[in-house]
Design an enzyme around this catalytic site. Structure first.
Site, PDB file in Angstrom:
ATOM      1  N   LYS A 124       0.861  -1.188   0.000  1.00  0.00           N
ATOM      2  CA  LYS A 124       0.000   0.000   0.000  1.00  0.00           C
ATOM      3  C   LYS A 124       0.891   1.228   0.000  1.00  0.00           C
ATOM      4  O   LYS A 124       2.047   1.166   0.439  1.00  0.00           O
ATOM      5  CB  LYS A 124      -0.884   0.003   1.252  1.00  0.00           C
ATOM      6  CG  LYS A 124      -2.103   0.884   1.149  1.00  0.00           C
ATOM      7  CD  LYS A 124      -3.251   0.204   0.419  1.00  0.00           C
ATOM      8  CE  LYS A 124      -4.386   1.165   0.131  1.00  0.00           C
ATOM      9  NZ  LYS A 124      -5.541   0.494  -0.477  1.00  0.00           N
ATOM     10  N   ASP A 164      -6.941   4.414  -4.740  1.00  0.00           N
ATOM     11  CA  ASP A 164      -7.638   4.269  -3.445  1.00  0.00           C
ATOM     12  C   ASP A 164      -8.261   5.649  -3.186  1.00  0.00           C
ATOM     13  O   ASP A 164      -8.452   6.427  -4.150  1.00  0.00           O
ATOM     14  CB  ASP A 164      -6.653   3.858  -2.330  1.00  0.00           C
ATOM     15  CG  ASP A 164      -7.358   3.458  -1.026  1.00  0.00           C
ATOM     16  OD1 ASP A 164      -7.906   2.360  -0.968  1.00  0.00           O
ATOM     17  OD2 ASP A 164      -7.372   4.259  -0.067  1.00  0.00           O
ATOM     18  N   GLY A 235     -20.274   7.342   2.176  1.00  0.00           N
ATOM     19  CA  GLY A 235     -19.341   7.783   1.143  1.00  0.00           C
ATOM     20  C   GLY A 235     -20.103   8.175  -0.112  1.00  0.00           C
ATOM     21  O   GLY A 235     -21.313   7.914  -0.235  1.00  0.00           O
ATOM     22  N   ASN A 238     -15.690   6.342  -5.319  1.00  0.00           N
ATOM     23  CA  ASN A 238     -15.625   5.265  -6.305  1.00  0.00           C
ATOM     24  C   ASN A 238     -16.366   4.008  -5.852  1.00  0.00           C
ATOM     25  O   ASN A 238     -17.166   3.434  -6.592  1.00  0.00           O
ATOM     26  CB  ASN A 238     -14.140   4.976  -6.563  1.00  0.00           C
ATOM     27  CG  ASN A 238     -13.946   3.844  -7.521  1.00  0.00           C
ATOM     28  OD1 ASN A 238     -13.799   2.700  -7.112  1.00  0.00           O
ATOM     29  ND2 ASN A 238     -13.995   4.135  -8.804  1.00  0.00           N
ATOM     30  N   ALA A 240     -18.627   3.618  -3.367  1.00  0.00           N
ATOM     31  CA  ALA A 240     -20.051   3.880  -3.138  1.00  0.00           C
ATOM     32  C   ALA A 240     -20.812   3.897  -4.471  1.00  0.00           C
ATOM     33  O   ALA A 240     -21.881   3.296  -4.600  1.00  0.00           O
ATOM     34  CB  ALA A 240     -20.224   5.216  -2.411  1.00  0.00           C
ATOM     35  N   TRP A 241     -20.225   4.542  -5.472  1.00  0.00           N
ATOM     36  CA  TRP A 241     -20.876   4.652  -6.779  1.00  0.00           C
ATOM     37  C   TRP A 241     -21.159   3.271  -7.387  1.00  0.00           C
ATOM     38  O   TRP A 241     -22.279   2.965  -7.817  1.00  0.00           O
ATOM     39  CB  TRP A 241     -19.982   5.500  -7.713  1.00  0.00           C
ATOM     40  CG  TRP A 241     -20.242   5.318  -9.163  1.00  0.00           C
ATOM     41  CD1 TRP A 241     -21.388   5.687  -9.830  1.00  0.00           C
ATOM     42  CD2 TRP A 241     -19.373   4.723 -10.128  1.00  0.00           C
ATOM     43  NE1 TRP A 241     -21.268   5.348 -11.162  1.00  0.00           N
ATOM     44  CE2 TRP A 241     -20.040   4.767 -11.374  1.00  0.00           C
ATOM     45  CE3 TRP A 241     -18.095   4.174 -10.075  1.00  0.00           C
ATOM     46  CZ2 TRP A 241     -19.472   4.261 -12.543  1.00  0.00           C
ATOM     47  CZ3 TRP A 241     -17.523   3.677 -11.239  1.00  0.00           C
ATOM     48  CH2 TRP A 241     -18.204   3.719 -12.450  1.00  0.00           C
TER      49      TRP A 241
END
Ligand code: NDP
Length: 445
Positions: A124, A164, A235, A238, A240-241
């Site tokens: 990450k 992210d 949220g 990205n 959530a959509w």
């Protein structure tokens, strides 16, 4: 395994790294049984080795804003574990980013990537840079400066970053451009690329789609599905959509979205042009969801609160870590919620998870539920290696199958004597075994 000793030692070595220590404890608690059944893991020091990253690199990222002012941010890449494949995990650009948050995310990523069954290790990275309110030119200059350091650490067979929070297609594009310029190679070194230059169809929506596919499998264990269900989402980024789009396709009704300042409650449901409007809000880099309530009558903005007080059947936290605490969990249970699936990474606090387990609510942890994003990144890497592109249907079918397989693995390792599935335990054990066995095979390195 002496969990308290391991945790005490880690706390002494890494004081104040709260998110990282929280994530390690959560995983190790579920592994106690499997480690005691496999003394070879203890003999090879697997636990002591898996909890420390292979390396954590930090660098400065200087950049110049549109007014000629110089700024300096910090950049990071945490390469956690590459026992089963190259390091793989997203880049987060958000002012809250620090080493603890990236180590928590990198640690979780090891098990998540293992669960996908694809050959990807865990990593990450990111920066405390805040893309909010920045011009495109500023974001480009920042991304280019960030890549001037990062390129030395990554490569298609070494470490493959993705997006992210705060890193979407635009940022990936700017970073890829600089990588290409520095190396003179057009290779699959990042995922989430544009569709015309090596990206995969479905990648943008994959995390949200995958989360809903996983929740669908959880609901099926109770002989039900999304049809007619009321769903609370947090949220409006990205993840959530993608999740909202898929819930709508499956006949559910999403009634909330949220930002750091509060949430929107829209009892008529968020679909169609409302989703397009949500994307517009996102693209304009606004940090509140409030304008949605001016645009659509019936929708209400609730300042300073989280959506978990709204009555719903299913909750999908899709914003950030520790956004659903004990009281939120109690409220969800009281209001009749039957399923919580984490689209975000570690959005539920340990106390919140306890509430769900106590009430035997279906609870899916992020590392299983949101693994569809990295799984589709893995499919992007495969397409890059083969130098071909799969159709939307093909990628979606593979993603769907991967999510079903992850669910099956969680049930296999998480089913309790009374039939309740502890998905946290199931995901941790299933993800761990593959990596631990690979580490055993490869010796102490
Ligand atoms: P985005 O940046 O696209 O969206 C993040 C959303 O969360 C935004 O609505 C943002 O609001 C909100 N948010 C961010 N920080 C906070 C905060 N401190 N309090 C309340 N809301 C906040 O990110 P993604 O959708 O990509 O990621 C969301 C989560 O999903 C993260 O936990 C991420 O690690 C995880 N994830 C993402 C994957 C992906 O493929 N993108 C894959 C797997 C997991 P605002 O913009 O107004 O700050």
């Amino acid at each position: 395994m002496n969990l308290e000793k391991i945790m005490n030692d880690l706390e002494k070595k890494h004081p104040g790294e709260l998110e990282y220590l929280q994530a390690v404890r959560e995983v190790l608690e579920s592994l106690e049984e499997v480690v005691s059944q496999n003394p070879q893991f203890e003999a090879a020091g697997i636990i002591e080795r898996i909890v420390e990253p292979d390396r954590a690199l930090m660098f400065k990222v200087p950049w110049v804003d549109d007014n000629g002012k110089v700024h300096v941010n910090l950049g990071y890449r945490v390469q956690f574990n590459n026992a089963i494949g190259p390091y793989k995990g997203g880049l987060r650009f958000h002012p809250s980013v620090n080493l603890s948050i990236l180590k928590f995310l990198g640690f979780e990523q090891i098990f998540k990537n293992s669960l996908t069954t694809l050959p990807m290790g865990g990593g990450k990275g990111g920066s405390d840079f805040d893309p909010k309110g920045k011009s495109d030119a500023e974001i480009m200059r920042f991304c280019q400066s960030f890549m001037l350091e990062l390129w030395k650490l990554i490569g298609p067979e070494t470490d493959v970053p993705a997006g992210d929070i705060g890193v979407g297609g635009k940022e990936i594009g700017y970073m890829f451009g600089m990588y290409k310029k520095l190396t003179r190679e057009h290779v699959g070194v990042l995922t989430g690329k544009g569709i015309n230059w090596g990206g995969s169809l479905i990648r943008p929506e994959a995390t949200g789609f995958g989360a809903v596919y996983f929740a669908q499998e959880m609901l099926a264990t109770k002989n039900t599905d999304f049809k007619g269900k009321t769903v609370a989402v947090s949220g409006f980024g990205n993840v959530a959509w993608g999740a909202i789009s898929k819930v709508n396709q499956l006949g559910g009704k999403v009634v909330t979205i949220s930002g750091p300042d509060g949430y929107i409650y829209d009892p008529d449901g968020i679909s169609g042009e409302k989703i397009d409007y949500m994307l517009e809000l996102r693209a304009s880099n606004q940090d509140i969801v409030k304008p949605y309530s001016y645009e659509f009558t019936g929708a209400q903005f609730v300042q300073g609160k989280r959506p978990w007080e709204v009555k719903c059947d299913v909750a999908l936290p899709c914003a950030t870590q520790n956004e659903l605490g004990k009281e939120d969990a109690e409220m969800l249970v009281k209001n009749g919620c039957i399923c919580v699936a984490e689209g975000a990474n570690m959005p539920t606090t340990p106390e919140g998870v306890e509430v769900f387990k106590k009430h035997k609510i279906l609870f899916g942890p992020g590392k299983a539920v949101n693994a569809g994003g990295v799984a589709t990144s893995g499919l992007e890497m495969t397409q890059n290696s083969m130098k071909l592109s799969w159709s939307r249907e093909e990628v979606d079918a593979r993603l769907h199958q991967i999510m079903k397989d992850i669910h099956t693995a969680c049930v296999r390792h998480g089913k309790q004597d009374d039939g309740y599935v502890d998905y946290v335990k199931g995901a941790n054990i299933a993800g761990f075994l593959k990596v631990a066995n690979a580490m055993l095979d490869q010796g102490v390195i």
